[in-house]
Write an enzyme that holds these catalytic residues in place. Structure first.
Site, short mmCIF file in Angstrom:
data_model
loop_
_atom_site.label_atom_id
_atom_site.label_comp_id
_atom_site.label_asym_id
_atom_site.label_seq_id
_atom_site.Cartn_x
_atom_site.Cartn_y
_atom_site.Cartn_z
N SER A 245 0.84 -1.20 0.00
CA SER A 245 0.00 0.00 0.00
C SER A 245 0.87 1.24 0.00
CB SER A 245 -0.91 0.01 1.23
OG SER A 245 -1.42 1.31 1.44
N ASP B 61 -6.51 0.60 -8.87
CA ASP B 61 -7.73 1.40 -9.02
C ASP B 61 -8.46 1.15 -10.34
OD1 ASP B 61 -7.33 2.52 -6.53
OD2 ASP B 61 -6.21 4.23 -7.33
C1 S3P Z 1 -3.11 5.70 -3.52
C2 S3P Z 1 -2.79 4.39 -3.25
C3 S3P Z 1 -3.71 3.27 -3.47
C4 S3P Z 1 -4.87 3.66 -4.38
C5 S3P Z 1 -5.45 4.98 -4.01
C6 S3P Z 1 -4.40 6.07 -4.10
C7 S3P Z 1 -2.12 6.74 -3.21
O1 S3P Z 1 -4.23 2.87 -2.23
O2 S3P Z 1 -5.86 2.67 -4.34
O3 S3P Z 1 -6.52 5.31 -4.85
O4 S3P Z 1 -2.28 7.88 -3.70
O5 S3P Z 1 -1.17 6.46 -2.48
P1 S3P Z 1 -3.41 1.85 -1.28
O6 S3P Z 1 -2.11 2.46 -1.05
O7 S3P Z 1 -4.19 1.74 -0.02
O8 S3P Z 1 -3.38 0.55 -2.05
#
Ligand code: S3P
Length: 434
Positions: A163, A315
């Protein structure tokens, strides 16, 4: 609730610019708000989520000003306690990155709130490591949460999930300590924070390790203001690329779009499925690779997404699942459990929306199987569950299906891509309010 209907659009196509990348826009505001001096940001996304971050950094004390050309000037300073709770709206990136960034200001007290969707999403994944570094949180595993910032220590954190939000929260907190800060992710997530930190003069390192990929901060952690140019958002472009891939005869060129390899999973899968994809004018802008991407229709084969591939298209999976429904044969998405804790339960929302429109789809806790028939009947209503990407994915499918598809509520689209409807119409897509 504002319903919208997408109609079969056989003449879809053309060339377009794109709104700025959402992930990079959040980071630009936050890093500039922490830096000494005034940063100039061009191409910042103007959407509800990014406005939530902008309001937050102002509440923490940064100065933000827009000039007539839309360039945003941000002057950073040491963050102080905001007078009101920080309302993150629907934005998980705002909540998680801002909590990390604020955690290292000793004595700072801030409450974080969000809408119903955000208030049901897991926050323990960041409060746990931030507590280990020395910050205090009051509340449970979800918003609302009260943060008290502290003089932080270091951390060596093995993240159970790939993440970027978790990684970024820890890196941003780590800017306020000189102790060693290291995060190990099981698979590489988007690396915009690392790239942008370098633009602000912060040192860091990345290495492959047995457990995955290790990201660490170096000695130099003070941020100096810089000028940034935000590329077009590939997660928004994905809807236009998908329409081009699905509609016979269609071809779309998106100019100036981010092509960072941690975000290109969707376009690579479209190409693997049979769409014609090309990249021109490939350059580096503010440390990020950018180019013009063209997608044209061709016969689509089914797709297999493996767990390792998921972070680079996290996403875009709702849209890819809809494209898979237009292919001829069985598609399989594995290791997508994280979709259950996005703006909605996206596995459930996609399976329900496809089933309603005549597609056979099977969901498990962390997978999705779709039996494509080369066409989608459409003609039915989809519940968007207040999720922008579910709304846009099914409207896009409606441009290519045999019958129109209606989404029950298009309002959440404003969180990431307020120009979606206008842009789709400008390319010949039929979207109407009834
Ligand atoms: C994001 C990371 C992703 C993504 C989100 C935006 C970011 O989430 O799904 O829309 O800007 O760091 P995760 O890091 O929880 O996977």
């Amino acid at each position: 609730m504002t319903p919208l209907t997408a109609h079969p659009s056989p003449r879809f196509g053309g060339e377009t610019d794109l709104p700025g990348d959402k992930s990079i826009s959040h980071r630009a505001l936050i890093l500039a708000a922490l830096a000494s001096g005034t940063s100039r940001i061009t191409g910042l996304l103007d959407s509800d989520d990014v406005r939530a971050t902008e309001n937050a950094v102002k509440a923490f004390g940064a100065h933000v000003e827009r000039d007539v050309d839309g360039v945003v000037h941000v002057t950073g300073r040491d963050w102080t306690s905001p007078a009101e709770p920080i309302d993150c709206g629907n934005s998980g990136t705002s909540a998680r990155l801002l909590m990390g960034a604020a955690a290292g200001f000793e004595g700072l007290a801030a409450s974080f709130t969000g809408d119903d969707s955000l208030s049901s999403r897991p926050m323990e994944r960041i409060t746990q490591p931030l507590r280990r570094m020395g910050a205090s949180f009051e509340g449970g595993d979800t918003l609302p949460l009260d943060l008290i910032g502290a003089r932080l220590g270091g951390i060596d954190f093995a993240s159970p999930v790939a993440s970027a939000q978790v990684k970024s929260a820890i890196l941003l907190a780590g800017l306020r300590t000189q102790a060693p800060v290291r995060i190990v992710e099981p698979r590489p997530s988007r690396d915009h924070t690392e790239i942008m930190l370098a633009q602000f003069g912060v040192e860091g390192g990345v290495e492959e390790v047995e457990e995955g990929i290790a990201i660490s901060l170096g000695e130099q952690r003070a941020l100096s203001a810089t000028d940034l140019s935000i590329p077009g958002d590939p997660s928004s472009a994905a809807f236009l690329w998908a329409a081009a891939a699905m509609i016979p005869g269609a071809k779309v060129t998106t100019r100036g779009v981010l092509v960072n390899g941690t975000r290109t999973g969707f376009i690579e899968k479209l190409e693997e499925m049979g769409a014609a994809v090309s990249l021109d004018n490939h350059v580096l802008r503010s440390g990020e690779p950018v180019g013009d991407v063209t997608v044209a229709h061709d016969r689509l084969e089914p797709v297999h997404v493996t767990p390792d591939e998921v972070p680079s298209m996290i996403d875009e999976i709702p849209m890819l699942a809809c494209v898979a429904a237009m292919a001829d044969g069985e598609s399989l998405f594995e290791g997508i459990g994280e979709l259950r804790v996005k703006e909605s339960d996206r596995i459930g929302a996609v399976a329900a929306g496809l089933t309603a429109n005549g597609v056979t789809a099977f969901a498990t806790e962390d997978s999705l199987r779709i039996i494509g028939k080369g066409e989608v009947m459409g003609g039915r209503m989809v519940s968007t569950r207040h999720d922008h990407r579910i709304a846009m994915a099914f409207l896009t499918l409606g441009l290519a299906a045999k019958g129109a598809i209606t989404v029950d509520n298009a309002e959440p689209i404003a969180t990431s891509f307020p120009d979606f409807t206008a842009l789709v119409r400008s390319l010949g897509g039929g979207i109407s309010t009834r």
